[in-house]
Scaffold this motif. Structure first.
Motif, PDB file in Angstrom:
ATOM      1  N   ARG A 127       1.381  -1.124   0.167  1.00 45.27           N
ATOM      2  CA  ARG A 127       0.055   0.166   0.333  1.00 45.27           C
ATOM      3  C   ARG A 127       1.177   1.516   0.331  1.00 45.27           C
ATOM      4  O   ARG A 127       0.493   2.492  -0.892  1.00 45.27           O
ATOM      5  N   LYS A 128       1.907   0.773   0.631  1.00 46.31           N
ATOM      6  CA  LYS A 128       2.778   2.103   0.629  1.00 46.31           C
ATOM      7  C   LYS A 128       3.494   2.176   0.286  1.00 46.31           C
ATOM      8  O   LYS A 128       4.764   1.121  -0.212  1.00 46.31           O
ATOM      9  N   ASP A 141       6.497  10.212   0.561  1.00 48.26           N
ATOM     10  CA  ASP A 141       5.562   8.791   0.738  1.00 48.26           C
ATOM     11  C   ASP A 141       4.743   9.516  -0.634  1.00 48.26           C
ATOM     12  O   ASP A 141       3.430   9.458  -0.798  1.00 48.26           O
ATOM     13  N   GLU A 163       1.404   6.444  -1.263  1.00 52.99           N
ATOM     14  CA  GLU A 163      -0.002   5.835  -1.287  1.00 52.99           C
ATOM     15  C   GLU A 163      -0.896   5.226  -2.561  1.00 52.99           C
ATOM     16  O   GLU A 163      -1.148   5.896  -3.866  1.00 52.99           O
TER      17      GLU A 163
END
Length: 372
Positions: free
Chosen positions: A95-96, A108, A110
């Motif tokens: 997911r990350k 970051d 997602e």
């Protein structure tokens, strides 16, 4: 010989071009712009750009994507929400992700959407929200010969640019769990890490495809037309997935070439040879010949022999079972030949011996006879 179409056979010689074993459109000269789509950039009308300008502007919005498992690929900013389009195989199972930008920032990201059937995913990077994205077109199809750029991070070398042309249309094959259909075949070299990067029109700088897979035996890549998947990506951008589906990618999907017999993709090599001749890419077609054939035929003589031909069509093809790492391909072709200043339709039966030379699949020898 196992009964398969040459497109299915091709999958056994493909490598998915995301890192660590992950998976690889063009418009006409006057494309339809993306009107009424506020999330997408609109191309500037009538402004000519140099190739250097297009490369510079494109590189700014192409990123490297890394996962905790060590997988690595590419992606590109496609809307003002900070969303990146990439291949699903690049980010499957997580997911990350970590995003590395062209100006050396680590951000970051997602995964907000991923398909289990089409090799596409969308990654949201809040830090990129509000930035003008790459220009994207749809509603137009590529033509063979259109000049393109493939931008990505092959083998970890970020913002690498390779050039080429659209060398084929409508290619299809399957690399589990994905079905790749209606692809653009490109001559721009791509390698692991290119997956998810944009295929860009050299003249306009607009994104026309997503680089997704490459054939190890030569400079052959495949790109998903952006027009085929843009609505799917937009849907995830509007409504991100609350729970991501789990993908089941076989361990051997990264590269099945070592298990493939010569006869499993000899037919593709012959088809690609004639595609190159139809594109007047005589240099590349000559590179597909084996060493002994080249010793007896200079490039100049080879090129001269095909200058008077065009529109080669393979009417029928049969591949014999391989013996001693070689196989025979027999095909019937139709071709327009120039005779006394005019083109006439001719038919030939051609026979090729296909085998490996220095780990490269080559046309070892060939002969043909006219069919009356």
């Amino acid at each position: 010989m196992r009964k398969r179409t040459w497109m299915s056979i091709l999958a056994s010689a493909l490598v998915l071009c995301g890192g660590a074993g992950a998976a690889y459109a063009i418009h006409s000269e006057v494309p339809s712009q993306l009107t009424g789509k506020p999330l997408l950039a609109i191309a500037e009308q009538g402004k000519a750009k140099s190739l250097k300008d297009i490369i510079f502007e494109t590189q700014k919005f192409v990123v490297m994507i890394e996962t905790d498992s060590g997988a690595q690929g590419s992606g590109f900013l496609y809307n003002r929400e900070g969303d990146l389009i990439t291949n699903a195989h690049v980010v499957e199972g997580t997911r990350k992700v970590t995003i590395k930008t062209a100006d050396a920032r680590e951000l970051d990201g997602e995964v907000i959407g991923i398909s289990t059937e089409t090799d596409i995913a969308v990654v949201r990077v809040p830090a990129l929200a509000g930035i003008e994205p790459l220009q994207v077109v749809r509603g137009e199809k590529a033509e063979v010969g259109d000049e393109v750029l493939a931008v990505g991070s092959p083998l970890g070398f970020q913002n690498t640019v390779t050039t080429g042309i659209i060398s084929g249309l409508g290619r299809s094959f399957e690399i589990e769990p994905y079905l790749y259909s209606d692809l653009y075949q490109i001559s721009a070299p791509i390698a692991p890490g290119n997956s998810g990067g944009p295929l860009v029109n050299q003249k306009t700088g607009e994104v026309i495809g997503i680089n997704s897979a490459g054939y190890e035996q030569g400079s052959i890549g495949f790109s998903i037309p952006i027009d085929n998947v843009i609505e799917l990506a937009e849907g995830w951008s509007r409504e991100p997935m609350e729970e991501l589906p789990k993908l089941e990618i076989p361990d051997e999907a990264a590269s099945l070439e070592e298990e493939a017999a010569v006869d499993e993709f000899a037919g593709y090599l012959v088809t690609h040879f004639y595609d190159s001749l139809n594109n007047a890419d005589y240099v590349y077609a000559y590179s597909l010949l084996g060493g002994n054939w080249k010793e007896g035929t200079s490039y100049e003589k080879f090129r001269e022999g095909y200058l008077g031909t065009r529109n080669v069509v393979i009417d029928d093809m049969h591949v014999n079972d391989s013996r001693d790492d070689k196989t025979t391909v027999i095909a019937v072709i139709s071709v327009d030949e120039r005779v006394d200043g005019e083109y006439v339709l001719s038919k030939y039966q051609v026979t090729y011996e296909v085998g490996y030379e220095n780990d490269q699949l080559k046309l070892i020898s060939g002969k043909g006879k006219a069919i009356k």
